[in-house]
Motif scaffolding. Sequence first.
Motif, PDB file in Angstrom:
ATOM      1  N   MET A   7     -20.903  24.216  20.997  1.00 35.67           N
ATOM      2  CA  MET A   7     -20.808  22.998  20.200  1.00 35.67           C
ATOM      3  C   MET A   7     -21.295  23.302  18.792  1.00 35.67           C
ATOM      4  O   MET A   7     -22.339  23.917  18.608  1.00 35.67           O
ATOM      5  CB  MET A   7     -21.660  21.893  20.823  1.00 35.67           C
ATOM      6  N   GLN A   8     -20.496  22.876  17.826  1.00 37.77           N
ATOM      7  CA  GLN A   8     -20.824  23.097  16.417  1.00 37.77           C
ATOM      8  C   GLN A   8     -20.810  21.755  15.696  1.00 37.77           C
ATOM      9  O   GLN A   8     -19.894  20.954  15.871  1.00 37.77           O
ATOM     10  CB  GLN A   8     -19.806  24.037  15.774  1.00 37.77           C
ATOM     11  N   TYR A   9     -21.828  21.534  14.878  1.00 41.04           N
ATOM     12  CA  TYR A   9     -21.943  20.310  14.083  1.00 41.04           C
ATOM     13  C   TYR A   9     -21.814  20.702  12.627  1.00 41.04           C
ATOM     14  O   TYR A   9     -22.433  21.669  12.184  1.00 41.04           O
ATOM     15  CB  TYR A   9     -23.292  19.630  14.346  1.00 41.04           C
ATOM     16  N   GLN A  10     -21.000  19.960  11.893  1.00 42.51           N
ATOM     17  CA  GLN A  10     -20.802  20.313  10.486  1.00 42.51           C
ATOM     18  C   GLN A  10     -20.382  19.100   9.674  1.00 42.51           C
ATOM     19  O   GLN A  10     -19.933  18.103  10.216  1.00 42.51           O
ATOM     20  CB  GLN A  10     -19.757  21.415  10.356  1.00 42.51           C
ATOM     21  N   GLN A  11     -20.562  19.224   8.378  1.00 41.72           N
ATOM     22  CA  GLN A  11     -20.035  18.225   7.467  1.00 41.72           C
ATOM     23  C   GLN A  11     -18.659  18.722   7.064  1.00 41.72           C
ATOM     24  O   GLN A  11     -18.492  19.891   6.714  1.00 41.72           O
ATOM     25  CB  GLN A  11     -20.935  18.071   6.242  1.00 41.72           C
ATOM     26  N   LEU A  57     -17.958   8.967   0.501  1.00 43.20           N
ATOM     27  CA  LEU A  57     -17.615   9.132   1.911  1.00 43.20           C
ATOM     28  C   LEU A  57     -18.132  10.480   2.390  1.00 43.20           C
ATOM     29  O   LEU A  57     -17.888  11.507   1.746  1.00 43.20           O
ATOM     30  CB  LEU A  57     -16.091   9.073   2.096  1.00 43.20           C
ATOM     31  N   ARG A  58     -18.825  10.464   3.503  1.00 44.22           N
ATOM     32  CA  ARG A  58     -19.315  11.708   4.109  1.00 44.22           C
ATOM     33  C   ARG A  58     -18.887  11.709   5.570  1.00 44.22           C
ATOM     34  O   ARG A  58     -19.073  10.735   6.283  1.00 44.22           O
ATOM     35  CB  ARG A  58     -20.835  11.815   4.054  1.00 44.22           C
ATOM     36  N   GLY A  59     -18.316  12.808   5.993  1.00 41.29           N
ATOM     37  CA  GLY A  59     -17.879  12.939   7.377  1.00 41.29           C
ATOM     38  C   GLY A  59     -18.589  14.074   8.074  1.00 41.29           C
ATOM     39  O   GLY A  59     -18.740  15.164   7.504  1.00 41.29           O
ATOM     40  N   PHE A  60     -19.016  13.820   9.282  1.00 43.74           N
ATOM     41  CA  PHE A  60     -19.716  14.812  10.099  1.00 43.74           C
ATOM     42  C   PHE A  60     -18.986  14.919  11.428  1.00 43.74           C
ATOM     43  O   PHE A  60     -18.527  13.908  11.964  1.00 43.74           O
ATOM     44  CB  PHE A  60     -21.173  14.377  10.314  1.00 43.74           C
ATOM     45  N   THR A  61     -18.869  16.126  11.927  1.00 40.09           N
ATOM     46  CA  THR A  61     -18.088  16.331  13.142  1.00 40.09           C
ATOM     47  C   THR A  61     -18.854  17.135  14.179  1.00 40.09           C
ATOM     48  O   THR A  61     -19.774  17.883  13.857  1.00 40.09           O
ATOM     49  CB  THR A  61     -16.777  17.078  12.833  1.00 40.09           C
ATOM     50  N   ALA A  62     -18.418  16.934  15.414  1.00 39.59           N
ATOM     51  CA  ALA A  62     -18.874  17.758  16.538  1.00 39.59           C
ATOM     52  C   ALA A  62     -17.626  18.421  17.087  1.00 39.59           C
ATOM     53  O   ALA A  62     -16.630  17.749  17.380  1.00 39.59           O
ATOM     54  CB  ALA A  62     -19.537  16.889  17.607  1.00 39.59           C
ATOM     55  N   ARG A  63     -17.667  19.733  17.176  1.00 42.21           N
ATOM     56  CA  ARG A  63     -16.535  20.500  17.703  1.00 42.21           C
ATOM     57  C   ARG A  63     -17.027  21.403  18.826  1.00 42.21           C
ATOM     58  O   ARG A  63     -18.051  22.059  18.689  1.00 42.21           O
ATOM     59  CB  ARG A  63     -15.907  21.354  16.607  1.00 42.21           C
ATOM     60  N   GLU A  64     -16.254  21.395  19.905  1.00 48.77           N
ATOM     61  CA  GLU A  64     -16.554  22.301  21.002  1.00 48.77           C
ATOM     62  C   GLU A  64     -15.507  23.405  20.990  1.00 48.77           C
ATOM     63  O   GLU A  64     -14.309  23.121  21.122  1.00 48.77           O
ATOM     64  CB  GLU A  64     -16.521  21.564  22.341  1.00 48.77           C
ATOM     65  N   ASN A  65     -15.970  24.623  20.787  1.00 43.57           N
ATOM     66  CA  ASN A  65     -15.061  25.772  20.685  1.00 43.57           C
ATOM     67  C   ASN A  65     -13.934  25.481  19.690  1.00 43.57           C
ATOM     68  O   ASN A  65     -12.775  25.811  19.935  1.00 43.57           O
ATOM     69  CB  ASN A  65     -14.496  26.148  22.055  1.00 43.57           C
ATOM     70  N   LEU A  68     -12.178  19.261  17.970  1.00 39.79           N
ATOM     71  CA  LEU A  68     -12.916  18.071  17.563  1.00 39.79           C
ATOM     72  C   LEU A  68     -13.181  17.175  18.773  1.00 39.79           C
ATOM     73  O   LEU A  68     -12.246  16.779  19.472  1.00 39.79           O
ATOM     74  CB  LEU A  68     -12.129  17.295  16.504  1.00 39.79           C
ATOM     75  N   VAL A  69     -14.464  16.873  19.015  1.00 41.85           N
ATOM     76  CA  VAL A  69     -14.826  16.000  20.138  1.00 41.85           C
ATOM     77  C   VAL A  69     -15.619  14.776  19.672  1.00 41.85           C
ATOM     78  O   VAL A  69     -15.874  13.866  20.458  1.00 41.85           O
ATOM     79  CB  VAL A  69     -15.610  16.765  21.235  1.00 41.85           C
ATOM     80  N   GLY A  70     -16.013  14.747  18.399  1.00 45.84           N
ATOM     81  CA  GLY A  70     -16.749  13.604  17.898  1.00 45.84           C
ATOM     82  C   GLY A  70     -16.783  13.581  16.385  1.00 45.84           C
ATOM     83  O   GLY A  70     -16.607  14.613  15.737  1.00 45.84           O
ATOM     84  N   TYR A  71     -16.979  12.385  15.846  1.00 42.51           N
ATOM     85  CA  TYR A  71     -17.086  12.244  14.397  1.00 42.51           C
ATOM     86  C   TYR A  71     -18.030  11.103  14.059  1.00 42.51           C
ATOM     87  O   TYR A  71     -18.244  10.181  14.854  1.00 42.51           O
ATOM     88  CB  TYR A  71     -15.720  12.003  13.745  1.00 42.51           C
ATOM     89  N   PHE A  72     -18.600  11.211  12.889  1.00 40.74           N
ATOM     90  CA  PHE A  72     -19.516  10.206  12.359  1.00 40.74           C
ATOM     91  C   PHE A  72     -19.244  10.154  10.858  1.00 40.74           C
ATOM     92  O   PHE A  72     -19.467  11.138  10.153  1.00 40.74           O
ATOM     93  CB  PHE A  72     -20.951  10.640  12.650  1.00 40.74           C
TER      94      PHE A  72
END
Length: 155
Positions: A7-11, A57-65, A68-72
């Motif tokens: 899992m990777q979290y990034q802007q 606007l700022r976007g943050f994401t959660a990616r698994e391998n 994209l599995v989530g966003y904020f």
Amino acid sequence: MGAKRLMQYQQEFLATAYDDIQELLQLHWQEIALNKDVIKLNPDWEQYEAAEKAGALRGFTARENGKLVGYFVVLVSRSMHYKDHLFATNDVIFLHPDHRKGFAGVRLIKFAADCLRSDGVSMLFINTKVHRPFGPVLERLGFNHVESVFSKRLI
């Protein structure tokens, strides 16, 4: 033995997540939206792009391998009441149901909060839907329940 889940979290900028977000947006809308009979999902991508260009606007994401599995997504602005402070208010937050049983959502919120703090944001506001609350998670993260919002369908 299954593949290792990374899992990777990034802007991310909208341009890099636009294609990947489409499937999740549909799932999000199906799960959360009210008044679907008259208010259809139809994001104003031009407005999002303009807000991003303006630095609001700022976007943050959660990616698994890499998937994209989530966003904020938050909107950042100088407070009209407290001009010495930047406030961030969430526009959307969503995590695929398959990833809600661990800490992916908590980590996504913490990552975003850390980034926003580094950018000089004083306050982060996250709203939740009454029919899909996650207030207890937010309270464990140090958020306070400070306001309630009411809506009325006019059309």
